[in-house]
Design an enzyme around this catalytic site. Structure first.
Site, PDB file in Angstrom:
ATOM      1  N   ASP A  37      11.991   0.483  -7.837  1.00 26.83           N
ATOM      2  CA  ASP A  37      12.716   1.454  -7.023  1.00 26.83           C
ATOM      3  C   ASP A  37      13.934   1.979  -7.767  1.00 26.83           C
ATOM      4  O   ASP A  37      14.551   1.267  -8.556  1.00 26.83           O
ATOM      5  CB  ASP A  37      13.152   0.774  -5.713  1.00 26.83           C
ATOM      6  CG  ASP A  37      13.502   1.772  -4.632  1.00 26.83           C
ATOM      7  OD1 ASP A  37      13.219   2.970  -4.805  1.00 26.83           O
ATOM      8  OD2 ASP A  37      14.075   1.354  -3.614  1.00 26.83           O
ATOM      9  N   GLY A  38      14.278   3.232  -7.500  1.00 30.24           N
ATOM     10  CA  GLY A  38      15.511   3.803  -8.021  1.00 30.24           C
ATOM     11  C   GLY A  38      15.328   4.861  -9.092  1.00 30.24           C
ATOM     12  O   GLY A  38      16.316   5.346  -9.660  1.00 30.24           O
ATOM     13  N   ASN A  39      14.096   5.278  -9.358  1.00 30.67           N
ATOM     14  CA  ASN A  39      13.879   6.308 -10.380  1.00 30.67           C
ATOM     15  C   ASN A  39      14.575   7.625 -10.023  1.00 30.67           C
ATOM     16  O   ASN A  39      15.214   8.260 -10.865  1.00 30.67           O
ATOM     17  CB  ASN A  39      12.379   6.565 -10.561  1.00 30.67           C
ATOM     18  CG  ASN A  39      11.661   5.401 -11.198  1.00 30.67           C
ATOM     19  OD1 ASN A  39      12.266   4.573 -11.865  1.00 30.67           O
ATOM     20  ND2 ASN A  39      10.358   5.323 -10.986  1.00 30.67           N
ATOM     21  N   ARG A  41      17.140   8.132  -7.962  1.00 27.97           N
ATOM     22  CA  ARG A  41      18.589   8.008  -7.992  1.00 27.97           C
ATOM     23  C   ARG A  41      19.114   7.967  -9.431  1.00 27.97           C
ATOM     24  O   ARG A  41      20.189   8.481  -9.736  1.00 27.97           O
ATOM     25  CB  ARG A  41      19.020   6.749  -7.227  1.00 27.97           C
ATOM     26  CG  ARG A  41      19.181   6.983  -5.735  1.00 27.97           C
ATOM     27  CD  ARG A  41      19.259   5.698  -4.960  1.00 27.97           C
ATOM     28  NE  ARG A  41      17.920   5.129  -4.773  1.00 27.97           N
ATOM     29  CZ  ARG A  41      17.696   3.951  -4.203  1.00 27.97           C
ATOM     30  NH1 ARG A  41      18.720   3.230  -3.773  1.00 27.97           N
ATOM     31  NH2 ARG A  41      16.472   3.511  -4.032  1.00 27.97           N
ATOM     32  N   TRP A  42      18.343   7.336 -10.318  1.00 25.42           N
ATOM     33  CA  TRP A  42      18.717   7.301 -11.743  1.00 25.42           C
ATOM     34  C   TRP A  42      18.809   8.732 -12.283  1.00 25.42           C
ATOM     35  O   TRP A  42      19.751   9.077 -12.990  1.00 25.42           O
ATOM     36  CB  TRP A  42      17.674   6.500 -12.511  1.00 25.42           C
ATOM     37  CG  TRP A  42      17.955   6.347 -13.971  1.00 25.42           C
ATOM     38  CD1 TRP A  42      18.632   5.321 -14.575  1.00 25.42           C
ATOM     39  CD2 TRP A  42      17.562   7.240 -15.029  1.00 25.42           C
ATOM     40  NE1 TRP A  42      18.699   5.521 -15.945  1.00 25.42           N
ATOM     41  CE2 TRP A  42      18.042   6.696 -16.245  1.00 25.42           C
ATOM     42  CE3 TRP A  42      16.855   8.439 -15.069  1.00 25.42           C
ATOM     43  CZ2 TRP A  42      17.836   7.311 -17.476  1.00 25.42           C
ATOM     44  CZ3 TRP A  42      16.651   9.062 -16.288  1.00 25.42           C
ATOM     45  CH2 TRP A  42      17.131   8.502 -17.481  1.00 25.42           C
ATOM     46  N   HIS A  54      11.163   9.134 -13.036  1.00 23.06           N
ATOM     47  CA  HIS A  54       9.849   8.486 -13.055  1.00 23.06           C
ATOM     48  C   HIS A  54       9.348   8.319 -14.486  1.00 23.06           C
ATOM     49  O   HIS A  54       8.743   7.308 -14.831  1.00 23.06           O
ATOM     50  CB  HIS A  54       8.847   9.311 -12.243  1.00 23.06           C
ATOM     51  CG  HIS A  54       9.158   9.362 -10.782  1.00 23.06           C
ATOM     52  ND1 HIS A  54       9.366   8.220 -10.025  1.00 23.06           N
ATOM     53  CD2 HIS A  54       9.309  10.422  -9.925  1.00 23.06           C
ATOM     54  CE1 HIS A  54       9.630   8.571  -8.775  1.00 23.06           C
ATOM     55  NE2 HIS A  54       9.601   9.895  -8.692  1.00 23.06           N
ATOM     56  N   SER A  82       2.820   4.105  -2.995  1.00 21.29           N
ATOM     57  CA  SER A  82       2.408   3.584  -1.695  1.00 21.29           C
ATOM     58  C   SER A  82       1.633   4.626  -0.907  1.00 21.29           C
ATOM     59  O   SER A  82       1.647   5.820  -1.231  1.00 21.29           O
ATOM     60  CB  SER A  82       3.637   3.144  -0.887  1.00 21.29           C
ATOM     61  OG  SER A  82       4.316   4.276  -0.368  1.00 21.29           O
ATOM     62  N   GLU A  84       2.488   5.688   1.775  1.00 20.83           N
ATOM     63  CA  GLU A  84       3.490   6.544   2.411  1.00 20.83           C
ATOM     64  C   GLU A  84       4.089   7.568   1.441  1.00 20.83           C
ATOM     65  O   GLU A  84       4.735   8.539   1.858  1.00 20.83           O
ATOM     66  CB  GLU A  84       4.624   5.691   3.004  1.00 20.83           C
ATOM     67  CG  GLU A  84       4.230   4.871   4.224  1.00 20.83           C
ATOM     68  CD  GLU A  84       3.354   3.682   3.885  1.00 20.83           C
ATOM     69  OE1 GLU A  84       2.385   3.430   4.634  1.00 20.83           O
ATOM     70  OE2 GLU A  84       3.610   3.015   2.864  1.00 20.83           O
ATOM     71  N   TRP A  86       2.779   9.825  -0.197  1.00 24.96           N
ATOM     72  CA  TRP A  86       2.188  11.165  -0.131  1.00 24.96           C
ATOM     73  C   TRP A  86       3.101  12.134   0.620  1.00 24.96           C
ATOM     74  O   TRP A  86       2.938  13.356   0.529  1.00 24.96           O
ATOM     75  CB  TRP A  86       0.824  11.113   0.554  1.00 24.96           C
ATOM     76  CG  TRP A  86      -0.205  10.335  -0.206  1.00 24.96           C
ATOM     77  CD1 TRP A  86      -0.679   9.093   0.094  1.00 24.96           C
ATOM     78  CD2 TRP A  86      -0.903  10.742  -1.399  1.00 24.96           C
ATOM     79  NE1 TRP A  86      -1.619   8.690  -0.830  1.00 24.96           N
ATOM     80  CE2 TRP A  86      -1.770   9.687  -1.751  1.00 24.96           C
ATOM     81  CE3 TRP A  86      -0.871  11.889  -2.198  1.00 24.96           C
ATOM     82  CZ2 TRP A  86      -2.606   9.747  -2.874  1.00 24.96           C
ATOM     83  CZ3 TRP A  86      -1.693  11.944  -3.317  1.00 24.96           C
ATOM     84  CH2 TRP A  86      -2.548  10.897  -3.650  1.00 24.96           C
ATOM     85  N   LEU A 148      -2.026 -11.512 -19.947  1.00 22.48           N
ATOM     86  CA  LEU A 148      -1.445 -11.035 -18.690  1.00 22.48           C
ATOM     87  C   LEU A 148      -2.366 -10.050 -17.973  1.00 22.48           C
ATOM     88  O   LEU A 148      -2.965  -9.172 -18.605  1.00 22.48           O
ATOM     89  CB  LEU A 148      -0.116 -10.349 -18.993  1.00 22.48           C
ATOM     90  CG  LEU A 148       0.575  -9.621 -17.820  1.00 22.48           C
ATOM     91  CD1 LEU A 148       1.329 -10.613 -16.960  1.00 22.48           C
ATOM     92  CD2 LEU A 148       1.521  -8.546 -18.340  1.00 22.48           C
ATOM     93  N   GLU A 224       9.316 -16.251  -3.615  1.00 22.38           N
ATOM     94  CA  GLU A 224      10.758 -16.180  -3.817  1.00 22.38           C
ATOM     95  C   GLU A 224      11.154 -14.720  -4.048  1.00 22.38           C
ATOM     96  O   GLU A 224      10.517 -14.016  -4.840  1.00 22.38           O
ATOM     97  CB  GLU A 224      11.177 -17.028  -5.026  1.00 22.38           C
ATOM     98  CG  GLU A 224      10.886 -18.514  -4.863  1.00 22.38           C
ATOM     99  CD  GLU A 224      11.651 -19.146  -3.707  1.00 22.38           C
ATOM    100  OE1 GLU A 224      12.822 -18.755  -3.485  1.00 22.38           O
ATOM    101  OE2 GLU A 224      11.084 -20.017  -3.023  1.00 22.38           O
TER     102      GLU A 224
END
Length: 263
Positions: A37-39, A41-42, A54, A82, A84, A86, A148, A224
């Site tokens: 999150d925060g692309n 705002r960056w 992004h 997500s 949402e 869209w 991974l 966690e």
């Protein structure tokens, strides 16, 4: 000593060796999930269009994937888009749908070299053909890799996922292959998109928001949680190590008691 503990020898980790050895001697989370999150705002802080954030965030995905792999993390699930999302402006959505193609075409040779396997969870409907083609190509190219698992949550929504799992159980009851009294947590888990993955040990959310935003609601029951004010494009190798160190200090009890607490 350090190279023996790492899954692979990293080309660069801006940390002192003693610290890394200390981290690797403790339990490293097997499955890390990240709400990136925060692309936007960056980008706004720099008077740039949201899409620039992004694009910068894509670079963060690259370096965090490599470090997680070196540290021996088994699965890294990234909340990329997500169900949402869209609702966002069409230009931004179109750009986001192009990012997997750009990211995977650029990074795919490194993913193969790093022994990373690409997976995706989410709903295929609505996703453009070029997005699905990029994912399919990456999955095929990395299917035999044993390092991974890089799992992208793309067009994913946890509530819809749980509804689908319940529908599947209802269909089994209607067909007579499952009795209501036999329904268990395992039946729901088996109906989720993560059925072949372990539940996350650590959830990271960037940008200062403290909520789950419809992400893996069932799977995160005993995960966690670690929140940071750092915006995703600024999330660094140092940030990931801080999150893992915090995780290693937690006492995971899963509702029970451990050690002296049980006496």
């Amino acid at each position: 000593m350090l190279n023996k503990l790492l899954r692979r020898t990293p080309y660069t980790i801006p940390q002192d060796e003693d610290r890394l050895i200390s981290i690797l001697k403790e339990e490293v989370p097997g499955h890390i999930a990240i709400i990136m999150d925060g692309n936007g705002r960056w980008a706004k802080k720099r008077s740039l269009p949201r899409v620039a954030g992004h694009h910068e965030g894509m670079k963060t995905v690259r370096k965090i994937t490599k470090l997680a792999n070196h540290l021996g993390v088994d699965t890294l699930t990234l909340y990329a888009f997500s169900t949402e999302n869209w609702k966002r402006p069409k230009m931004e959505v179109d750009f986001l749908m192009r990012l997997p193609e750009e990211f995977l075409s650029t990074f795919l040779p490194e993913l193969v070299e790093e022994n990373v396997r690409v997976e995706m969870m989410g709903y295929h409907h609505n996703l453009p053909a070029h997005t699905l083609t990029a994912i399919k190509r990456a999955k095929e190219a990395t299917k035999n890799n044993t390092g991974l698992v890089l799992n992208f949550a793309l067009n994913y929504g946890s509530r819809a996922e749980i509804v689908d799992a319940v529908k599947n159980i209802a269909a089994q009851i209607e067909a007579g292959t499952l009795d209501v009294s036999d329904i268990s947590e395992e039946h729901i888990s088996e109906g989720l998109m993560t059925s072949k993955l372990p539940e996350p040990d650590l959830l990271i959310r960037t940008s200062g928001e403290v909520r789950l935003s419809n992400f893996m609601l069932w799977q995160l029951a005993y995960t966690e949680l670690w929140f940071t004010e750092t915006l995703w494009p600024d999330f660094s190798e140092e940030s990931l190590l801080e999150a893992i160190e915090s995780y290693q200090k937690r006492n995971r009890r899963y509702g029970g008691l451990k050690g002296e607490e049980a006496n």
